[in-house]
Design a protein around this motif. Structure first.
Motif, PDB file in Angstrom:
ATOM      1  N   LYS A   1      -6.743   1.995  -7.035  1.00 34.65           N
ATOM      2  CA  LYS A   1      -7.269   3.359  -6.260  1.00 34.65           C
ATOM      3  C   LYS A   1      -6.460   4.322  -5.906  1.00 34.65           C
ATOM      4  CE  LYS A   1     -11.322   0.710  -4.821  1.00 34.65           C
ATOM      5  NZ  LYS A   1     -12.118   0.411  -3.375  1.00 34.65           N
ATOM      6  N   SER A   2      -5.469   3.913  -5.250  1.00 35.02           N
ATOM      7  CA  SER A   2      -4.518   4.820  -4.922  1.00 35.02           C
ATOM      8  C   SER A   2      -3.621   5.507  -6.107  1.00 35.02           C
ATOM      9  CB  SER A   2      -3.336   4.057  -3.968  1.00 35.02           C
ATOM     10  OG  SER A   2      -2.176   4.957  -3.702  1.00 35.02           O
TER      11      SER A   2
ATOM     12  N   LYS B   1      -6.377  -1.980  -4.333  1.00 32.84           N
ATOM     13  CA  LYS B   1      -6.121  -0.940  -3.458  1.00 32.84           C
ATOM     14  C   LYS B   1      -4.809   0.054  -4.441  1.00 32.84           C
ATOM     15  CE  LYS B   1      -7.168  -2.887   0.885  1.00 32.84           C
ATOM     16  NZ  LYS B   1      -6.425  -3.393   2.187  1.00 32.84           N
TER      17      LYS B   1
END
Length: 65
Positions: free
Chosen positions: A37-38, A34
């Motif tokens: 991806k951020s 995550k």
């Protein structure tokens, strides 16, 4: 200072399993994914804002004086 052998990677894997536990490791890896991806989304947004077209302030054919 050579490259890592299979034995080195085995020791690293064993230490990671001991530190985090086998049950917690998937959640840690999910959080890492995550975060990546951020970061990628933030970099894409930053690149898009840098290439955005700025309004014309040079006084073209519709500019007021």
């Amino acid at each position: 200072m050579g490259s890592f052998s299979l034995m080195h990677w085995g020791v690293v894997l064993l230490l990671v399993l001991l530190l985090f536990g086998a049950g917690k490791l998937p959640s840690v890896m999910g959080d890492l994914a995550k975060g990546v991806k951020s970061f990628k989304a933030g970099m894409k947004d930053e690149t898009a804002s840098e290439t955005a077209v700025l309004p014309d302030t040079a006084g073209g054919p519709g500019a007021r004086s």
